[in-house]
Scaffold this motif. Structure first.
Motif, PDB file in Angstrom:
ATOM      1  N   THR A  94       0.673  -1.426  -0.029  1.00 16.59           N
ATOM      2  CA  THR A  94       0.429   0.081  -0.127  1.00 16.59           C
ATOM      3  C   THR A  94       0.764   1.644   0.295  1.00 16.59           C
ATOM      4  O   THR A  94       0.723   2.197  -0.534  1.00 16.59           O
ATOM      5  CB  THR A  94      -0.621  -0.030   1.483  1.00 16.59           C
ATOM      6  OG1 THR A  94      -1.553  -0.841   1.156  1.00 16.59           O
ATOM      7  CG2 THR A  94      -2.075   1.385   1.595  1.00 16.59           C
ATOM      8  N   ASN A  98       1.133   4.352  -2.892  1.00 17.11           N
ATOM      9  CA  ASN A  98       1.057   4.991  -2.661  1.00 17.11           C
ATOM     10  C   ASN A  98       2.340   6.524  -2.937  1.00 17.11           C
ATOM     11  O   ASN A  98       2.140   7.744  -3.172  1.00 17.11           O
ATOM     12  CB  ASN A  98       0.747   5.459  -1.382  1.00 17.11           C
ATOM     13  CG  ASN A  98      -1.508   5.864  -0.746  1.00 17.11           C
ATOM     14  OD1 ASN A  98      -1.472   6.545  -0.906  1.00 17.11           O
ATOM     15  ND2 ASN A  98      -1.125   3.886  -0.790  1.00 17.11           N
ATOM     16  N   SER A 124      -6.202  -0.525  -2.441  1.00 15.65           N
ATOM     17  CA  SER A 124      -4.964  -0.285  -2.305  1.00 15.65           C
ATOM     18  C   SER A 124      -4.179   0.219  -3.769  1.00 15.65           C
ATOM     19  O   SER A 124      -3.443   1.263  -4.018  1.00 15.65           O
ATOM     20  CB  SER A 124      -3.850  -0.557  -1.507  1.00 15.65           C
ATOM     21  OG  SER A 124      -3.483  -1.828  -2.715  1.00 15.65           O
ATOM     22  N   ASP A 199       1.151  -4.379  -9.252  1.00 13.24           N
ATOM     23  CA  ASP A 199       1.487  -4.738  -8.175  1.00 13.24           C
ATOM     24  C   ASP A 199       1.081  -6.100  -8.105  1.00 13.24           C
ATOM     25  O   ASP A 199       0.156  -6.738  -8.293  1.00 13.24           O
ATOM     26  CB  ASP A 199      -0.457  -4.338  -7.392  1.00 13.24           C
ATOM     27  CG  ASP A 199      -0.642  -4.765  -5.986  1.00 13.24           C
ATOM     28  OD1 ASP A 199      -0.632  -5.358  -5.563  1.00 13.24           O
ATOM     29  OD2 ASP A 199      -2.116  -4.792  -5.994  1.00 13.24           O
TER      30      ASP A 199
END
Length: 406
Positions: A94, A98, A124, A199
């Motif tokens: 996460t 970000n 996320s 991811d």
């Protein structure tokens, strides 16, 4: 042949009873259990080495720094990154997502630009891009998927344009287990000059990774999904991109020189590692990577695929059970629902029999909305799971359905 019984001996937590039954742990997509060597590494650090890294001239600081940086090299090798400068330590997937949204996104995305994600993203990998696009007045586009849980590549092609600046896509769906053909998506995005974030939270536990072969621009994963500690993760980024990006956090370690007039930032990777890091868990991550490498990631993948095939066959034979997500290419994840029962009730009743599974929307509410459901029961496998445990789950599920399903 793997000696699974011997591997299980490395995991103290597995050898206990829950509600009077031997534990069956099928919640590995949420977090995996930790082998003794990871636990011992963490204890050893705090008992014998505990010191801050990169700053002290004394012996303990030097030892801690050496062990800390050994993990960076181990992570580089795990991903086949070209340099340790491309390995940034974070507190998890996460934070890595970000970081890129905040640093790359805010410096490179402009009004009218487009960002592409997919229907099967974890929250996320949705929310940071929504925040960025709202702030920058950029446009967020979403790749649709089929009822079987596969992204539609032809629709992805239609979404790409010269306005596409970034594609952020999940390698493996945490809810469905779908393995996306990520290299194909990366290659096409690059033709339009777009940067690609992957991811890898759910791919990193299950099979071999090679960021250079994938040619992704960013890749993130969490330690706790791969038999390591919680609160620690890795962001890979191509050096040329990382060098252009502004820092994510300001503070100690990410600087070369500070005056009230101007601050000069540190070199990679330290530019993105402000403050005292999670030293003990970072050191322990190396032992988790060693554990996976010692077994062999090809062997891990083969064992989990064998479990998946066996469990899928057993589950399909149970009346009232519907498997959610039947992609042609999956990891060891089975999401399902029981006709006439709420998924939470199924999970609670399974737990009463010592079987740990996950229920809910799995932080993928848009995916659940696409499928017309509010959640699933999810069983997810790891190297220490067995067919005998699958049999226990199936037997328990049959009894629950016979007694409680309306």
């Amino acid at each position: 042949m793997l000696d699974i019984a011997k591997i299980r001996e490395e995991f103290p937590i597995l050898h206990q009873e829950v509600n009077g039954f031997p534990l069956v742990y099928f919640d590995n997509a949420a977090t995996s259990q930790k082998p003794k060597k990871v636990i011992e590494a963490l204890v050893k650090y705090y008992e014998g080495t505990n010191s801050n890294v990169h700053r002290g001239a004394h012996t303990l600081a030097s030892q801690a720094t050496e062990q800390f940086e050994q993990t960076r090299e181990a992570a580089r090798a795990f991903l086949n990154a070209s340099s340790t400068e491309e390995v940034i330590f974070t507190k998890g997937t996460t934070e890595g997502l970000n970081l890129v949204a905040s640093s790359f996104g805010r410096s490179q995305i402009q009004e009218g630009d487009e960002v592409i994600i997919s229907t099967m993203e974890h929250h996320s990998n949705i929310v940071p891009w929504q925040i960025l696009c709202e702030e920058k007045k950029a446009i967020l586009k979403v790749i649709p998927m089929t009822d079987e849980g596969e992204l539609i590549f032809e629709e992805y092609e239609k979404l790409l344009s010269e306005k596409t600046k970034l594609v952020s896509i999940v390698h493996v769906s945490n809810s469905l287990g779908t393995i996306n053909p990520i290299k194909q998506y990366i290659d096409l995005a690059h033709r339009y000059g777009a940067v690609v974030m992957v991811d890898g939270a759910q791919s990193s536990p299950h099979f071999q990774l090679d960021v250079q072969d994938l040619d992704c621009d960013f890749f993130v994963f969490s330690a706790h999904k791969i038999y390591g500690p919680t609160g620690m993760g890795v962001l890979y980024g191509k050096k040329a991109l990382l060098e252009k990006m502004p820092p994510y956090l300001g503070g100690g370690e990410m600087i070369k020189e500070v005056t009230f007039e101007k601050t000069t930032y540190n070199d990679l990777p330290f530019k993105f590692e402000a403050g005292t890091p999670n030293i003990g868990d970072t050191i322990a991550l190396k032992y988790a990577l060693d554990f996976m490498n010692e077994i062999g990631r090809e062997k891990i993948a083969a064992h989990e695929q064998d479990l998946l095939a066996y469990a899928t066959e057993q589950m399909k034979a149970i009346d009232r059970v519907k498997i959610i997500g039947e992609a042609r290419n999956k990891v060891g994840v089975i999401s399902f629902n029981v006709e006439g029962m709420h998924h939470f009730d199924v999970g609670m009743l399974m737990d009463a029999n010592g079987i740990a599974i996950r229920t809910g929307h799995h932080c993928t509410q848009p995916l659940m909305h696409r499928l017309g459901i509010d959640g699933t029961v999810r069983a997810s496998f790891a190297i220490y799971n067995t067919k005998e445990e699958v049999d226990r789950m199936v037997g328990s599920l049959r009894k629950i359905i016979a007694k409680f399903a309306k």
